[in-house]
Write an enzyme that holds these catalytic residues in place. Structure first.
Site, PDB file in Angstrom:
ATOM      1  N   HIS A  83       0.845  -1.200   0.000  1.00  0.00           N
ATOM      2  CA  HIS A  83       0.000   0.000   0.000  1.00  0.00           C
ATOM      3  C   HIS A  83       0.880   1.251   0.000  1.00  0.00           C
ATOM      4  O   HIS A  83       1.899   1.287   0.686  1.00  0.00           O
ATOM      5  CB  HIS A  83      -0.881  -0.037   1.249  1.00  0.00           C
ATOM      6  CG  HIS A  83      -2.045   0.898   1.190  1.00  0.00           C
ATOM      7  ND1 HIS A  83      -1.895   2.252   1.314  1.00  0.00           N
ATOM      8  CD2 HIS A  83      -3.351   0.672   1.005  1.00  0.00           C
ATOM      9  CE1 HIS A  83      -3.090   2.823   1.212  1.00  0.00           C
ATOM     10  NE2 HIS A  83      -3.995   1.885   1.026  1.00  0.00           N
ATOM     11  N   GLY A 164       5.341  20.896  12.304  1.00  0.00           N
ATOM     12  CA  GLY A 164       6.561  20.115  12.503  1.00  0.00           C
ATOM     13  C   GLY A 164       7.667  20.598  11.588  1.00  0.00           C
ATOM     14  O   GLY A 164       7.450  21.435  10.714  1.00  0.00           O
ATOM     15  N   PRO A 165       8.896  20.074  11.807  1.00  0.00           N
ATOM     16  CA  PRO A 165      10.050  20.554  11.058  1.00  0.00           C
ATOM     17  C   PRO A 165      10.058  20.049   9.613  1.00  0.00           C
ATOM     18  O   PRO A 165       9.572  18.947   9.342  1.00  0.00           O
ATOM     19  CB  PRO A 165      11.235  19.966  11.831  1.00  0.00           C
ATOM     20  CG  PRO A 165      10.675  18.749  12.500  1.00  0.00           C
ATOM     21  CD  PRO A 165       9.234  19.010  12.764  1.00  0.00           C
ATOM     22  N   PHE A 168      13.718  15.536   7.516  1.00  0.00           N
ATOM     23  CA  PHE A 168      13.376  14.121   7.358  1.00  0.00           C
ATOM     24  C   PHE A 168      13.477  13.370   8.696  1.00  0.00           C
ATOM     25  O   PHE A 168      14.491  13.445   9.383  1.00  0.00           O
ATOM     26  CB  PHE A 168      14.309  13.499   6.316  1.00  0.00           C
ATOM     27  CG  PHE A 168      14.013  12.061   6.022  1.00  0.00           C
ATOM     28  CD1 PHE A 168      12.740  11.679   5.573  1.00  0.00           C
ATOM     29  CD2 PHE A 168      14.983  11.082   6.180  1.00  0.00           C
ATOM     30  CE1 PHE A 168      12.465  10.344   5.290  1.00  0.00           C
ATOM     31  CE2 PHE A 168      14.709   9.754   5.897  1.00  0.00           C
ATOM     32  CZ  PHE A 168      13.437   9.383   5.458  1.00  0.00           C
ATOM     33  N   GLY A 173       8.870   8.901   9.448  1.00  0.00           N
ATOM     34  CA  GLY A 173       8.407   9.432   8.174  1.00  0.00           C
ATOM     35  C   GLY A 173       7.595  10.702   8.372  1.00  0.00           C
ATOM     36  O   GLY A 173       7.960  11.544   9.180  1.00  0.00           O
TER      37      GLY A 173
END
Ligand SMILES: [Zn+2]
Length: 616
Positions: A83, A164-165, A168, A173
């Site tokens: 998926h 949020g930042p 990565f 994720g």
């Protein structure tokens, strides 16, 4: 009491390791007032869909705890599955079920998203009804490139996360959070095994419709020659109209058939901005937010129209069913019933029940279990598999499955008579209000269809609606009144050894007392509404039932009077002078109005009775 219900359906990127999945669901279930409804792990997709419900704040808290737990136990750098996905918690939608709007759910999504970004350092994108801009509405667009290209995506200023930042997070994720409508999977069962016949009706129902054909005289649509657009000849797929230009046909479809032809073409993967000569003509289906196909189910040995409704407020299942019934009859077919796969929201089933009651010329303001039962019977929901309301309906009002209200009249009366302090006057006042409202409801329903005056009919309809609502509220108050002191009693048991402990205990006791005052105040207010409904039916009812209305007003008055007394007795220990003052004022006004109304009812009824006796 909070009857607001929000559903949350987070998808986690783990469908194989049961222990890890359990850690996540444990985090959800640790939050009070949240009910876990479903858990659907997929080994091939390596993904689990979790469904839980509760009041808005509890659901928001549980969603955050689940996202935090998933970030801790899952590792996206090791994840493989069929998926599309980009995060440990991949997507987390909030769905309004009852007593909340889509905007409420979008606000929850933003609140949870902000917290996830701030406390967990996970990039968050908002989607659907919570999207911050149109190009982020669609989940597939946001998820494009998946986890593997997320680092690259985050460097693109166009894809700066909503919260949020823009950095990565290899383990978690990114998470997509949003608000969307409830999805109903709804199948209509036919008296045939032929899938093609079901498909023929499915294509008439679904939004994207089907390829248009020349008329053949058959009610089945699959035989005629396929229509195509020609230079200077643009046929409408839904009638015989042919225009010389495409623009004219677009206008015709909007004005005559109420659909957007360009959108219809796009739904069928045709670009309307390109030259259309030689292109197939499409015929729009009857319903928006509706996907449908025909299939054969071996277990039932029957064909079904399998339907997905993505917005049951815009396209309610009972209307789709009625259209399927009409189209089936035209084709010599019979709809034997319908089936809900998974859950149906309570308001949708209630609306269906009201629809069928009205169609039968009956009042829709009857007890809620009767409305729901009407929906189940009218839609044939138990045709191919059992339909248990408690298992199939999401957001059902709290069942009266325990407490005083489940007692027989005799047992309740005995319980009141015992030498225990509760149940006492507060519960009895609530019951009186409920019974008065019930009498008003009975007369309103009885008279509704029998009056000739439109004003009277409107008044009775409103009285019926109010009487049913306050009756249910007051029945709940019978137990609530007995439980109203729980918070106060708990606070009294708090330690009081230090000055600080004493302050905390005193404050909590005061809060408990205020809560204990609000319950009887609600009882008094609801009982007054019951009295008003009784007055309406007394005015419009016939003489033979006028005394029922009078009894209704009289006992509902006991609900007002009793509620007010219980407020006043509890006010004496409350130290917040402004609160006491405000509550006193409210009670004075309520009592004045209730007393005047009762005097009016009694005078009216006595006068009518005197006239009746004089006549004989
Ligand atoms: Zn047309």
């Amino acid at each position: 009491m909070d009857q607001r219900v929000v559903e949350c359906v987070p998808n986690f990127s783990e469908g194989r390791d049961k222990a890890k999945i359990k850690q996540i669901t444990d985090a959800i279930q640790a939050v009070p007032h949240v009910t876990l409804l479903d858990l659907d792990p997929g080994a091939d997709t390596n993904r689990t869909v979790v469904t839980f419900v509760g009041d808005p704040d509890s659901v928001a808290e549980a969603a955050f705890q689940a996202i935090a737990k998933a970030a801790q136990v899952l590792d996206m750098s090791q994840h493989h599955g069929e998926h599309p996905r980009m995060g440990a918690t991949d997507v987390c939608p909030f769905v309004p079920i009852s007593g909340v709007t889509m905007e409420d759910c979008a606000a929850i999504a933003r609140r949870v998203g902000e917290r996830v970004g701030r406390e967990l350092d996970i990039p968050v994108y908002l989607y659907e009804a919570a999207a911050s801009r149109p190009e982020r509405k669609n989940l597939a667009t946001i998820r494009k490139g998946e986890y593997e290209r997320l680092a690259e995506k985050l460097r693109d200023p166009e894809w700066k996360p909503d919260f949020g930042p823009a950095r990565f997070h290899a383990k978690a994720g990114a998470t997509v959070i949003g608000a969307r409508e409830f999805l109903i999977a709804f199948n209509v069962t036919l008296n045939t095994r032929d899938k093609a016949l079901a498909t023929d009706i499915a294509f008439e129902l679904r939004e994207r419709g089907r390829v248009a054909r020349a008329a053949t005289g058959s009610n089945y649509y699959s035989k005629g020659k396929i229509l195509t657009y020609q230079e200077n000849a643009y046929p409408c797929g839904n009638c015989d109209f042919i225009a010389r230009t495409f623009v004219e046909t677009v206008t015709h479809c909007r004005d005559k058939h109420d659909y957007d032809l360009e959108n219809l073409l796009r739904l069928n993967d045709v670009d309307p901005s390109r030259p259309l000569a030689g292109q197939k003509v499409y015929r729009a289906g009857k319903f928006t937010h509706c996907k449908a196909i025909g299939w054969y189910v071996d277990e039932y040995r029957r064909a079904q129209i399998s339907i997905n409704l993505t917005n049951c407020k815009a396209t309610p299942p009972h209307l789709v069913l009625e259209e399927a019934r009409r189209l089936a009859a035209l084709r010599g077919l019979v709809v034997t019933g319908s089936e809900v796969v998974g859950l149906i929201p309570y308001p949708a089933l209630l609306e269906a029940g009201s629809y069928y009651l009205k169609a039968q010329g009956k009042s829709a303001f009857v007890p809620i279990p009767d409305v729901l039962q009407t929906a189940v019977f009218s839609m044939g929901l138990a045709d191919v598999s059992p339909f248990d309301l408690r298992r199939k309906v999401i957001g059902l009002p709290r069942e009266f499955d325990k407490g005083l209200v489940t007692m027989t009249v005799k047992d309740f009366t005995d319980e009141v008579s015992r030498d225990t302090p509760a149940p006492g006057g507060g519960s009895v006042a609530a019951l009186a209000g409920a019974l008065g409202s019930a009498l008003a409801s009975m007369l309103a329903i009885l008279r509704e269809g029998k009056t000739e005056s439109a004003t009277a009919a409107a008044g009775l309809l409103q009285a019926a609606e109010i009487a049913q609502r306050v009756k249910d509220q007051l029945v709940l108050a019978v137990d609530e009144d007995t439980n109203a002191f729980n918070a106060y009693m708990e606070a009294r048991r708090l330690p009081a050894n230090t000055e600080q402990e004493k302050t905390v205990r005193e404050r909590q006791m005061q809060d408990g007392l205020k809560a204990a005052v609000r319950v009887p105040h609600q009882t008094a207010r609801a009982s007054f509404e019951g009295m008003q409904a009784a007055w309406t039916v007394v005015q419009h009812g016939n003489v033979s039932s006028i005394t029922d209305g009078a009894v209704g007003a009289q006992v509902a008055y006991a609900g007002v009077r009793g509620g007010v007394w219980n407020v006043l007795i509890n006010l004496k220990d409350i130290t917040d002078a402004a609160f006491v003052h405000e509550m006193r004022d409210k009670c004075d006004g309520l009592l004045r109005d209730a007393h005047a109304l009762l005097t009016q009812v009694v005078a009216h009824v006595d006068k009518r009775l005197a006239e009746l006796i004089d006549k004989e």
